[in-house]
Design a protein around this motif. Structure first.
Motif, PDB file in Angstrom:
ATOM      1  N   UNK A  31       0.813  -1.218   0.000  1.00 38.09           N
ATOM      2  CA  UNK A  31       0.000   0.000   0.000  1.00 38.09           C
ATOM      3  C   UNK A  31       0.846   1.267   0.000  1.00 38.09           C
ATOM      4  N   UNK A  32       2.036   1.211   0.567  1.00 37.81           N
ATOM      5  CA  UNK A  32       2.865   2.412   0.672  1.00 37.81           C
ATOM      6  C   UNK A  32       3.761   2.630  -0.543  1.00 37.81           C
ATOM      7  N   UNK A  33       3.745   1.722  -1.511  1.00 39.50           N
ATOM      8  CA  UNK A  33       4.662   1.824  -2.643  1.00 39.50           C
ATOM      9  C   UNK A  33       4.460   3.115  -3.411  1.00 39.50           C
ATOM     10  N   UNK A  34       3.241   3.488  -3.719  1.00 45.70           N
ATOM     11  CA  UNK A  34       2.983   4.709  -4.484  1.00 45.70           C
ATOM     12  C   UNK A  34       3.456   5.938  -3.715  1.00 45.70           C
ATOM     13  N   UNK A  35       3.213   5.960  -2.407  1.00 50.82           N
ATOM     14  CA  UNK A  35       3.633   7.098  -1.588  1.00 50.82           C
ATOM     15  C   UNK A  35       5.157   7.191  -1.540  1.00 50.82           C
ATOM     16  N   UNK A  36       5.814   6.054  -1.386  1.00 47.65           N
ATOM     17  CA  UNK A  36       7.275   6.048  -1.343  1.00 47.65           C
ATOM     18  C   UNK A  36       7.861   6.462  -2.689  1.00 47.65           C
ATOM     19  N   UNK A  37       7.274   5.962  -3.778  1.00 51.20           N
ATOM     20  CA  UNK A  37       7.749   6.333  -5.112  1.00 51.20           C
ATOM     21  C   UNK A  37       7.580   7.827  -5.347  1.00 51.20           C
ATOM     22  N   UNK A  38       6.460   8.390  -4.906  1.00 52.90           N
ATOM     23  CA  UNK A  38       6.222   9.821  -5.080  1.00 52.90           C
ATOM     24  C   UNK A  38       7.243  10.636  -4.279  1.00 52.90           C
ATOM     25  N   UNK A  39       7.575  10.184  -3.087  1.00 54.89           N
ATOM     26  CA  UNK A  39       8.558  10.897  -2.263  1.00 54.89           C
ATOM     27  C   UNK A  39       9.933  10.861  -2.913  1.00 54.89           C
ATOM     28  N   UNK A  40      10.307   9.724  -3.457  1.00 62.14           N
ATOM     29  CA  UNK A  40      11.607   9.606  -4.129  1.00 62.14           C
ATOM     30  C   UNK A  40      11.632  10.474  -5.384  1.00 62.14           C
ATOM     31  N   UNK A  41      10.552  10.448  -6.161  1.00 60.56           N
ATOM     32  CA  UNK A  41      10.491  11.274  -7.366  1.00 60.56           C
ATOM     33  C   UNK A  41      10.586  12.756  -7.025  1.00 60.56           C
ATOM     34  N   UNK A  42       9.935  13.182  -5.957  1.00 60.73           N
ATOM     35  CA  UNK A  42       9.998  14.585  -5.540  1.00 60.73           C
ATOM     36  C   UNK A  42      11.414  14.964  -5.105  1.00 60.73           C
ATOM     37  N   UNK A  43      12.074  14.065  -4.391  1.00 63.09           N
ATOM     38  CA  UNK A  43      13.441  14.349  -3.952  1.00 63.09           C
ATOM     39  C   UNK A  43      14.389  14.446  -5.143  1.00 63.09           C
ATOM     40  N   UNK A  44      14.215  13.560  -6.108  1.00 60.18           N
ATOM     41  CA  UNK A  44      15.066  13.598  -7.311  1.00 60.18           C
ATOM     42  C   UNK A  44      14.800  14.864  -8.109  1.00 60.18           C
ATOM     43  N   UNK A  45      13.524  15.234  -8.247  1.00 56.22           N
ATOM     44  CA  UNK A  45      13.188  16.451  -8.983  1.00 56.22           C
ATOM     45  C   UNK A  45      13.777  17.679  -8.293  1.00 56.22           C
ATOM     46  N   UNK A  46      13.724  17.713  -6.980  1.00 52.21           N
ATOM     47  CA  UNK A  46      14.303  18.837  -6.237  1.00 52.21           C
ATOM     48  C   UNK A  46      15.806  18.907  -6.415  1.00 52.21           C
ATOM     49  N   UNK A  47      16.467  17.772  -6.389  1.00 54.04           N
ATOM     50  CA  UNK A  47      17.916  17.741  -6.578  1.00 54.04           C
ATOM     51  C   UNK A  47      18.281  18.177  -7.994  1.00 54.04           C
ATOM     52  N   UNK A  48      17.504  17.758  -8.983  1.00 55.98           N
ATOM     53  CA  UNK A  48      17.757  18.170 -10.368  1.00 55.98           C
ATOM     54  C   UNK A  48      17.553  19.665 -10.534  1.00 55.98           C
ATOM     55  N   UNK A  49      16.535  20.222  -9.888  1.00 55.12           N
ATOM     56  CA  UNK A  49      16.266  21.658  -9.997  1.00 55.12           C
ATOM     57  C   UNK A  49      17.408  22.466  -9.399  1.00 55.12           C
ATOM     58  N   UNK A  50      17.930  22.007  -8.279  1.00 56.83           N
ATOM     59  CA  UNK A  50      19.049  22.713  -7.647  1.00 56.83           C
ATOM     60  C   UNK A  50      20.291  22.602  -8.518  1.00 56.83           C
ATOM     61  N   UNK A  51      20.511  21.440  -9.100  1.00 54.75           N
ATOM     62  CA  UNK A  51      21.706  21.224  -9.912  1.00 54.75           C
ATOM     63  C   UNK A  51      21.665  22.036 -11.196  1.00 54.75           C
ATOM     64  N   UNK A  52      20.473  22.242 -11.761  1.00 53.04           N
ATOM     65  CA  UNK A  52      20.350  22.920 -13.053  1.00 53.04           C
ATOM     66  C   UNK A  52      20.086  24.402 -12.932  1.00 53.04           C
ATOM     67  N   UNK A  53      19.840  24.910 -11.724  1.00 52.44           N
ATOM     68  CA  UNK A  53      19.549  26.331 -11.587  1.00 52.44           C
ATOM     69  C   UNK A  53      20.825  27.144 -11.824  1.00 52.44           C
TER      70      UNK A  53
END
Length: 58
Positions: A31-53
């Motif tokens: 049941x928690x797989x979707x929530x965990x995947x969303x959290x990981x995707x958000x963390x990766x997106x945040x790291x990419x945004x910081x790296x590319x800014x």
């Protein structure tokens, strides 16, 4: 009796290690797989945004 005291720490560590592996395997997916995947995707997106800014003064 020295052999008993020599074998106790490795046996205890092995039991805890097996328990850890079982816990990790049981918590994958479910049941928690979707929530965990969303959290990981958000963390990766945040790291990419910081790296590319653009950096100021560079």
């Amino acid at each position: 009796m020295e052999y008993v005291s020599a074998l106790v720490p490795p046996v205890v560590m092995a039991v805890f290690f097996i328990g850890l592996i079982v816990t990790i395997v049981k918590t994958q997916g479910g049941a928690n797989k979707a929530k965990e995947d969303a959290a990981v995707d958000a963390a990766i997106a945040g790291a990419e945004a910081v790296r590319q800014s653009p950096k100021a003064g560079a």
